[in-house]
Write a protein that holds these residues in place. Structure first.
Motif, short mmCIF file in Angstrom:
data_model
loop_
_atom_site.label_atom_id
_atom_site.label_comp_id
_atom_site.label_asym_id
_atom_site.label_seq_id
_atom_site.Cartn_x
_atom_site.Cartn_y
_atom_site.Cartn_z
N PRO A 1 0.82 -1.21 0.00
CA PRO A 1 0.00 0.00 0.00
C PRO A 1 0.85 1.27 0.00
O PRO A 1 1.92 1.32 0.63
CB PRO A 1 -0.81 -0.12 1.31
CG PRO A 1 -0.81 -1.59 1.63
CD PRO A 1 0.54 -2.08 1.16
N GLU A 2 0.38 2.26 -0.69
CA GLU A 2 1.10 3.52 -0.78
C GLU A 2 1.22 4.17 0.60
O GLU A 2 0.28 4.18 1.39
CB GLU A 2 0.37 4.47 -1.73
CG GLU A 2 1.10 5.77 -1.99
CD GLU A 2 0.37 6.64 -2.99
OE1 GLU A 2 0.82 7.78 -3.21
OE2 GLU A 2 -0.63 6.18 -3.58
N GLY A 3 2.40 4.70 0.89
CA GLY A 3 2.62 5.40 2.15
C GLY A 3 3.05 4.52 3.30
O GLY A 3 3.39 5.03 4.37
#
Length: 202
Positions: A150-152
């Motif tokens: 997942p991004e971040g």
């Protein structure tokens, strides 16, 4: 290359025992090795390639070389956590896992057991969305295939006291029924979108 030479070579290969490395599969593997390693495998290397890969077929419990060539790729598993929290520093380690039956869950627990890292299962979910909510809140760490990170999120690893993880094999599984043109076309599209096989990387 003459037809007689091709037939003779294939007969010699088949005599080694186990499934025979067909022309289509050998050409596929030749192209793969050249793309990945820059090594050109001549026809005289067919028996050597088959002898080496027969062990992989048995280890992977694959029926033939066609199934072996349909391994699409290997995707690494990675630990991830919140960039704002450090649950990986807790003892026992809080872990968010997929529900029982998921390959990633079993691999994660095996890695922790092998490293003798104490842990507690903080949460189980059938989906990445559920795991992400717990990880984002700093309540646990989790494992995901690298392509789905997942991004971040922060990638964690051995420097954070977490054990190394293996890669998962992504492949196509054909049923016993004859392959229809539509099924073959769908398989081609999956190959193109998911990636090139990396079976030789093992």
């Amino acid at each position: 290359m003459s037809m007689a030479a091709t037939v003779d070579n294939n007969a010699g290969v088949a005599a080694m025992g186990g499934p025979s490395l067909g022309n289509a599969e050998f050409e596929f593997l030749r192209a793969f090795v050249y793309e990945q390693c820059g090594i050109s495998l001549g026809e005289h290397k067919r028996q050597l390639v088959q002898g080496r890969l027969l062990r992989r077929l048995r280890a992977l419990k694959l029926r033939d070389f066609q199934a072996y060539c349909e391994l699409l790729r290997r995707e690494p598993l990675v630990w991830f956590g919140s960039p704002d929290h450090d649950p990986q520093a807790e003892e026992p380690l809080p872990v968010a896992l997929y529900e029982p039956g998921c390959v990633a869950r079993g691999v994660t627990l095996e890695a922790l057991a092998a490293a003798q890292r104490p842990y507690r299962i903080a949460y189980s979910s059938p989906s990445l969305v559920g795991l992400l909510a717990v990880v984002r809140a700093g309540l646990a760490v989790a494992v995901v295939v690298g392509c789905s990170l997942p991004e971040g999120m922060r990638v964690l690893g051995e420097r954070d006291g977490l054990p190394p993880l293996p890669s998962l094999e992504i492949g196509l599984a054909w049923g016993a029924r004859p392959r229809t043109p539509a099924a073959a076309r769908l398989a081609e599209q999956i190959h193109d979108s998911v990636g090139r096989p990396e079976a030789l990387a093992a």
